[in-house]
Write an enzyme that holds these catalytic residues in place. Structure first.
Site, PDB file in Angstrom:
ATOM      1  N   TYR B 136      -0.517   8.630  -1.133  1.00 33.98           N
ATOM      2  CA  TYR B 136       0.513   8.662  -2.157  1.00 33.98           C
ATOM      3  C   TYR B 136       0.054   7.835  -3.356  1.00 33.98           C
ATOM      4  CZ  TYR B 136       4.938   8.919  -4.459  1.00 33.98           C
ATOM      5  OH  TYR B 136       5.911   9.204  -5.376  1.00 33.98           O
ATOM      6  N   GLN B 197      10.286  13.526  -1.369  1.00 32.67           N
ATOM      7  CA  GLN B 197       9.946  14.913  -1.033  1.00 32.67           C
ATOM      8  C   GLN B 197       8.454  15.076  -0.758  1.00 32.67           C
ATOM      9  OE1 GLN B 197      11.353  13.839  -3.831  1.00 32.67           O
ATOM     10  NE2 GLN B 197      10.402  14.701  -5.659  1.00 32.67           N
ATOM     11  N   ASN B 220       7.696   3.696  -5.011  1.00 31.85           N
ATOM     12  CA  ASN B 220       8.953   3.011  -5.317  1.00 31.85           C
ATOM     13  C   ASN B 220       9.848   2.909  -4.070  1.00 31.85           C
ATOM     14  OD1 ASN B 220      10.098   5.520  -4.912  1.00 31.85           O
ATOM     15  ND2 ASN B 220      10.342   5.971  -7.101  1.00 31.85           N
ATOM     16  N   SER B 243       3.827  -7.987  -5.449  1.00 33.51           N
ATOM     17  CA  SER B 243       2.492  -8.571  -5.351  1.00 33.51           C
ATOM     18  C   SER B 243       2.543 -10.089  -5.554  1.00 33.51           C
ATOM     19  CB  SER B 243       1.600  -7.910  -6.407  1.00 33.51           C
ATOM     20  OG  SER B 243       0.248  -8.118  -6.103  1.00 33.51           O
ATOM     21  N   GLN B 265      -1.296 -11.751 -11.962  1.00 36.62           N
ATOM     22  CA  GLN B 265      -0.350 -11.277 -10.959  1.00 36.62           C
ATOM     23  C   GLN B 265       1.014 -11.043 -11.590  1.00 36.62           C
ATOM     24  OE1 GLN B 265      -0.156  -9.490  -7.936  1.00 36.62           O
ATOM     25  NE2 GLN B 265      -1.979 -10.744  -8.065  1.00 36.62           N
ATOM     26  N   HIS B 268       2.176  -7.737 -13.324  1.00 35.86           N
ATOM     27  CA  HIS B 268       2.479  -6.499 -12.577  1.00 35.86           C
ATOM     28  C   HIS B 268       3.940  -6.106 -12.735  1.00 35.86           C
ATOM     29  CE1 HIS B 268      -1.085  -5.119 -10.577  1.00 35.86           C
ATOM     30  NE2 HIS B 268      -1.388  -6.329 -10.170  1.00 35.86           N
ATOM     31  N   GLU B 333      -0.603 -12.757  -0.245  1.00 34.66           N
ATOM     32  CA  GLU B 333      -1.411 -11.544  -0.368  1.00 34.66           C
ATOM     33  C   GLU B 333      -2.800 -11.896  -0.924  1.00 34.66           C
ATOM     34  OE1 GLU B 333       0.068  -8.966  -3.391  1.00 34.66           O
ATOM     35  OE2 GLU B 333      -1.068  -7.224  -2.705  1.00 34.66           O
ATOM     36  N   HIS B 334      -2.819 -12.579  -2.079  1.00 27.44           N
ATOM     37  CA  HIS B 334      -4.078 -13.019  -2.697  1.00 27.44           C
ATOM     38  C   HIS B 334      -4.130 -14.543  -2.694  1.00 27.44           C
ATOM     39  CE1 HIS B 334      -2.963  -9.205  -4.822  1.00 27.44           C
ATOM     40  NE2 HIS B 334      -4.212  -8.899  -4.534  1.00 27.44           N
ATOM     41  N   ASP B 367      -9.760  -7.063  -7.335  1.00 24.97           N
ATOM     42  CA  ASP B 367      -8.829  -5.940  -7.477  1.00 24.97           C
ATOM     43  C   ASP B 367      -9.555  -4.638  -7.792  1.00 24.97           C
ATOM     44  OD1 ASP B 367      -6.599  -7.458  -7.051  1.00 24.97           O
ATOM     45  OD2 ASP B 367      -6.121  -7.740  -9.174  1.00 24.97           O
ATOM     46  N   GLU B 421       4.925  -1.881  42.806  1.00 30.39           N
ATOM     47  CA  GLU B 421       5.812  -1.398  41.743  1.00 30.39           C
ATOM     48  C   GLU B 421       6.655  -0.209  42.200  1.00 30.39           C
ATOM     49  OE1 GLU B 421       3.375  -0.624  38.286  1.00 30.39           O
ATOM     50  OE2 GLU B 421       3.115  -2.759  37.846  1.00 30.39           O
ATOM     51  N   HIS B 426       1.002   6.975  42.420  1.00 29.60           N
ATOM     52  CA  HIS B 426      -0.107   6.219  41.836  1.00 29.60           C
ATOM     53  C   HIS B 426      -1.009   5.681  42.951  1.00 29.60           C
ATOM     54  CE1 HIS B 426       2.343   6.245  38.172  1.00 29.60           C
ATOM     55  NE2 HIS B 426       1.369   5.675  37.507  1.00 29.60           N
TER      56      HIS B 426
END
Lengths: 440, 440
Positions: B136, B197, B220, B243, B265, B268, B333-334, B367, B421, B426
């Protein structure tokens, strides 16, 4: 007379019948979802008090504090010491083999690595264990000590410093084999709680129960829904569907062995799925005869019958090659290649949780003690997921150390792309490393 | 005047203030969830027709068939050929470095392995690529060609035979850099669809769009909700939150560099988080001064200001050791270790998506083009998850081949545990391999 379907790939309606056999809906019950959401919210807000209430209500276990629900390491050891010697030894042997396999796994794919490129820039990945994990162990009829080993040992081999087991003990009934397995597998702490409330306690933490980073282990629909809900807050393993076996047979294995292997999946529960794929119609008849003959002797014959009639199938294929193709479409949890020449077919098999090669490799040997994990992707998810392993209890951090020379090479590339994306600070951060040195 | 908070770990209210800075709720909007569920159901039931309807409604793009929404390989190539030479070259160089790193990663942790134990029993894991994956790519302002590289190249290196990109093109506006990146990264097919969709079409398949095994890539709130919904039906990568960058500074890096890294950062979006941890109060003052001085020159200063004031912090610590501990609590994250001696601190850092060592390693180099992936765990999920990698586009199957001798050793262990068991089939499946050989 057992109503077990035989399908032939040459039949014109095979595709429809085959899809019907495979159909299984993982859709969750909206009513369960709603109740689980309430339980999670209550534990998140009221912590220990909510855990005590739900444990009293669902497990009929009344205690004064969550601390009273903790099993001490001494209790776990006492459970182990109280086992019949044969069971204690089998547990130890199984644990040793599972540990040895997962140590190999860690070596093969769970170690940090790095390299320097020609500019002196260091690149790599640092692999570290999770800090704390929670292992859910079901109570009641599905209480499997082998699952304790299969969940806890990879975590232990990964180096997780704190492994916390939760297991419901309805009305206070404890399963000694489960407690003993926790002892053998090196579980650090254990609480007799279960259901969505146990998942919530592990995901959010309470005053008594520490918050974990990941929750693994099987459970009922409430546990599965709760795990799906807290995913993101903590890590989870796959949500398991009904267990499945697919036997791909060339007709050289004693039919009784194959029949019993199909039973060993069917005996789990009515929704479990056992399928035989074979190009030899005569052999399929022999397996059916073995099934009919052996079934009345099985203690769990009612479950086996319901499973085989509801979800089982004997599928007659044109060839072994076609059987392999169909196996790839199914992407089974357990795949037995019951053939004199299993290595001829193995390369054709792309999707399966575990592949059992040759007549001597019954699934049950793998379930308990061969070494590999028995927590495997179900319901076709072997298309994209893997057995539980050491890697599930580790995470990776990229390592980057750009040398001064490297920064001169990388800077213009990064700046060009950053300006192209309209991210000027990204570009200037790269350019700052071009214009001057760290010394000024 | 910028309203950027400074916290001191020695302050009595530090803990409260620190928690407030970190607070971010991943809770999803019930209204979005409901709309997404409707979209998913519609695409599942009506396939292409539903995809066309939603694309007309949300992207204002009217076409006669979903086939008309497919971008041909020639169109992708034309986009690449039409780029300014500098951009084309930067894209190629970045792709080559990212590919080279991921090839190392595949060698280090993505190859099949096996061994035989003393009984001749074979144990191991077979590693195979996924058959088909969906990537995506967001449209509009968050259209990042670098993300196309970072998602598609690991899939390509893993050996995925079919990589399908989806990217919304509202009112038909295509981003040539995104299309060019798809060409460079070896995307096999691409469709100009987006939103829930597109996720539904990839997860369930339609007449025109093939069903994939895994969906990765950012989006999103609708896309995130849709991905969470189809998880289990297909694999997904992590659901990304805002981020974050954390700079751990010993005061030896030029303050302007650190200020620009914090901006990179913050630019963003308003929810992005930039934090500085440093034991040197004087240096923190210099970074603040650099921030105030550099901010007015930034084209995205409004976004940067909102991000720094809303979620940013300069944190004064007692020591570098304490800064490392706080970093572990954040699990950023970073993580930039902006120090003259980064290897002294790196072993203390347990949780981070990516660790950038030394003053020359600006996050922006990582990045775009250092090589490691820029898709990283956010919102503290680095506690339990990893950068996107080749391993996300592979899956593992256990391999077990028990020899006849091995079956005699394993059989009694498995049978003992299986009887324990209550799983008699088995046990008998294991025992059958004891009593006779495959020949009879």
């Amino acid at each position: 007379m057992l109503n077990l379907r035989t399908l032939h790939t040459t039949d014109s309606d095979f595709e429809t019948a085959f899809r019907q056999v495979l159909h299984w809906s993982a859709d969750t019950d909206a009513e369960i979802e709603g109740r689980v959401a309430d339980i999670l919210a209550a534990v998140r807000q009221r912590g220990d008090a909510a855990v005590l209430e739900f444990t009293a209500r669902f497990d009929h276990l009344q205690v004064a504090s969550v601390a009273a629900l903790e099993l001490t390491r001494d209790e776990l050891k006492a459970a182990f010491d109280g086992l019949p010697p044969e069971q204690a030894q089998a547990l130890n042997q199984a644990a040793a083999r599972v540990r040895s396999y997962h140590e190999r796994q860690k070596k093969a794919c769970g170690e940090s690595w790095s390299y320097r490129d020609e500019d002196g820039t260091l690149l790599g990945q640092k692999v570290t264990p999770l800090d704390r994990v929670g292992i859910y162990v079901p109570g009641g009829k599905a209480a499997y000590p082998s699952s304790v080993l299969m969940n806890a040992i990879p975590a232990q081999v990964a180096g997780v410093p704190e492994i916390i087991m939760v297991v419901p003990t309805p009305r206070g009934e404890k399963n000694p084999l489960v407690l003993a397995a926790a002892y053998v597998a090196g579980v650090h702490r254990a609480f007799t709680i279960g259901g969505a409330q146990a998942v919530a306690a592990l995901a959010y933490g309470t005053d008594t129960i520490p918050r974990v980073d990941k929750i693994t282990g099987p459970g009922n629909a409430y546990v599965a829904s709760a795990k799906k809900h807290v995913f993101g807050q903590v890590g989870i393993d796959m949500i398991a569907g009904p267990s499945e076996i697919l036997v791909l047979a060339d007709g050289t294995t004693p039919p009784d062995w194959v029949a019993m292997d199909l039973f060993s999946q069917a005996e789990h529960d009515e929704l479990a799925q056992s399928i035989l794929l074979c190009p030899d119609l005569d052999y399929i008849g022999k397996v059916r005869e073995a099934i009919e003959r052996l079934l009345p002797g099985m203690p769990r014959q009612a479950v086996i019958r319901a499973s085989l009639e509801g979800r089982g199938a004997l599928i007659h294929t044109r060839s072994m090659e076609e059987a392999c193709e169909i196996s790839n479409r199914i992407a089974p949890e357990h795949l037995e290649v019951s053939s004199r020449d299993p290595h001829r077919w193995e390369p054709l098999l792309r999707h399966a949780g575990a592949i059992f090669l040759g007549a001597f490799t019954s699934e049950s040997l793998g379930d308990y003690c061969a070494g590999p994990n028995h927590v495997l992707p179900t319901s076709g998810t072997a298309r994209f997921s893997s057995p539980l392993g050491v890697y599930d209890f580790q995470k990776r951090s990229s390592l980057i150390e750009v040398s001064e020379a490297g920064a001169q090479v990388l800077g213009p590339i990064a700046a060009t792309l950053a300006y192209g994306e309209g991210l000027q600070a990204h570009a200037q951060a790269a350019e700052f490393r071009l214009r001057r040195t760290a010394a000024d």
